[in-house]
Design an enzyme around this catalytic site. Structure first.
Site, mmCIF file in Angstrom:
data_model
loop_
_atom_site.group_PDB
_atom_site.id
_atom_site.type_symbol
_atom_site.label_atom_id
_atom_site.label_comp_id
_atom_site.label_asym_id
_atom_site.label_seq_id
_atom_site.Cartn_x
_atom_site.Cartn_y
_atom_site.Cartn_z
ATOM 1 N N GLY A 22 6.590 7.330 -3.091
ATOM 2 C CA GLY A 22 7.655 7.521 -2.109
ATOM 3 C C GLY A 22 7.417 6.455 -1.067
ATOM 4 O O GLY A 22 6.395 6.491 -0.391
ATOM 5 N N THR A 23 8.285 5.509 -0.936
ATOM 6 C CA THR A 23 7.844 4.216 -0.437
ATOM 7 C C THR A 23 8.954 3.416 0.213
ATOM 8 O O THR A 23 10.086 3.876 0.281
ATOM 9 C CB THR A 23 7.303 3.422 -1.650
ATOM 10 O OG1 THR A 23 6.907 2.149 -1.245
ATOM 11 C CG2 THR A 23 8.389 3.239 -2.672
ATOM 12 N N THR A 24 8.618 2.222 0.628
ATOM 13 C CA THR A 24 9.606 1.232 1.055
ATOM 14 C C THR A 24 9.261 -0.084 0.366
ATOM 15 O O THR A 24 8.165 -0.621 0.557
ATOM 16 C CB THR A 24 9.570 1.016 2.579
ATOM 17 O OG1 THR A 24 9.773 2.276 3.232
ATOM 18 C CG2 THR A 24 10.661 0.055 3.002
ATOM 19 N N ASP A 51 5.147 -1.266 1.549
ATOM 20 C CA ASP A 51 4.082 -0.547 2.239
ATOM 21 C C ASP A 51 3.004 -0.205 1.204
ATOM 22 O O ASP A 51 3.112 -0.608 0.045
ATOM 23 C CB ASP A 51 4.638 0.724 2.894
ATOM 24 C CG ASP A 51 4.969 1.796 1.869
ATOM 25 O OD1 ASP A 51 5.730 1.492 0.926
ATOM 26 O OD2 ASP A 51 4.475 2.927 1.990
#
Length: 263
Positions: free
Chosen positions: A65-67, A82
Site C-alpha cells: 500500500g504505497t505511493t 516510498d
C-alpha cells in the site's frame, strides 16, 4: 434397498447418501432451532485459547500500500517510490525497494500485493532476458510493458498488481507506461499509483509540465511522494528515486527525517 424399509429413516438416509441430497446434521452442541456457531475466519487448532476477536480477524497479505510514480523528461525518466511495506496496520518493512530492475535501463514500480508483483516481475525478467539473447541487443521499454500487460491481463482475476514500467531505449527515448489493475497498458507522460496517489492528484496536475529538465523532474517526483507520505498512512519510510537516461542509471534516497515536505 427394499430390505431396508423396516429400518429407521436415519439408517436408510445414510445408505442412500450417495444418491440423495441429505439435510446437514447440526453438531450436538447446537440445540434445535438455534443457529450454528459462525466458523472462524482463519484456521484454529482445536482447544487453543484464542480470543474470539483474534480468530475472527483474518490475516492480511503483505501489501505495498504505497505511493509510486514515474515522469518522463527531456532525455529520460525519473521513477520514485516510498519504502513502507505493510501487513494490515503493521509495518512489515520500513525500507523496502518498490522499484525493481527488469533489464538494463528498464525498471518497474510495483504496488498492490507484494507477492503478486514480485512474481510478475520475475516472469518478465526471465522472458525479457531470453528475448534479448535471441535479439542480440537490448529490448525496448515497450516490449517490457507489453509483457507485463500480457501476464497481468491473462491473470486479472487472480492478481492484485498495479505497475508502472519506465525506462530509456534507442528507439523512443524515455518512456512511461501505466499498467493498472485489470491489465491494460497506457503510455503516459506521467503516472502515479498506489494508495497515496489519490492524495496528490491536484499537486500533480498543478505542477507537472512537459519537457522538464532532469533536475526539475527529480524535484517534482520527490515533492509529490513526500506529500503523499504525509497524508497516507500506508506510505512512509524513505523516498527512493531512480533517474534513467542513455548514460545509465542514477539511484537516490532521501531519509525519513530529511523529506522535502512533511510534519
Amino acid at each position: 434397498a427394499l430390505g431396508l424399509a423396516h429400518r429407521s429413516p436415519t439408517a436408510a438416509a445414510f445408505c442412500f447418501g450417495s444418491f440423495f441430497a441429505m439435510e446437514v446434521i447440526a453438531p450436538r452442541s447446537v440445540h434445535r432451532g438455534q443457529q450454528p456457531k459462525q466458523p472462524y475466519a482463519k484456521f484454529v487448532e482445536p482447544g487453543c485459547p484464542y480470543r474470539e476477536d483474534d480468530v475472527m480477524a483474518p490475516e492480511q497479505a503483505v501489501s505495498t500500500g504505497t505511493t509510486i510514480m514515474a515522469v518522463a523528461f527531456d532525455g529520460g525518466v525519473v521513477l520514485g517510490a516510498d519504502t513502507r511495506t505493510s501487513t494490515g496496520t503493521y509495518v512489515a518493512n520500513r525500507a523496502s525497494r518498490k522499484i525493481s530492475k527488469v533489464h538494463d535501463n528498464i525498471y518497474v514500480c510495483r504496488c498492490g500485493s507484494a507477492a503478486d508483483t514480485q512474481a510478475l516481475t520475475g516472469f518478465v525478467m526471465d522472458y525479457l532476458g531470453q528475448h534479448a539473447i535471441e535479439l542480440g541487443k537490448a529490448p525496448t521499454v515497450n516490449t517490457a510493458a507489453n509483457l507485463f500487460k500480457l501476464i497481468a491481463y491473462n491473470n486479472k482475476d487472480n492478481l492484485m498488481a498495479g505497475l508502472i514500467v519506465a525506462g530509456w531505449d534507442e528507439k523512443l527515448g524515455g518512456q512511461v507506461y501505466s499498467i493498472p489493475l485489470g491489465g491494460s497498458v497506457h503510455r503516459v507522460p506521467m503516472a502515479c499509483d498506489g494508495s497515496g496517489s489519490g492524495y496528490i492528484g491536484g499537486f500533480l496536475d498543478a505542477n507537472h509540465r512537459p519537457n522538464m529538465t532532469k533536475a526539475e523532474a527529480l524535484q517534482f517526483v520527490q515533492k509529490a511522494v513526500a506529500h503523499a507520505m504525509a497524508r497516507d498512512g500506508s506510505s512512509g519510510g524513505m523516498i527512493r528515486t531512480l533517474v534513467v537516461t542513455k548514460d545509465g542509471v542514477e539511484e537516490g534516497a532521501i531519509e525519513g527525517n530529511k523529506l522535502p515536505y512533511g510534519p
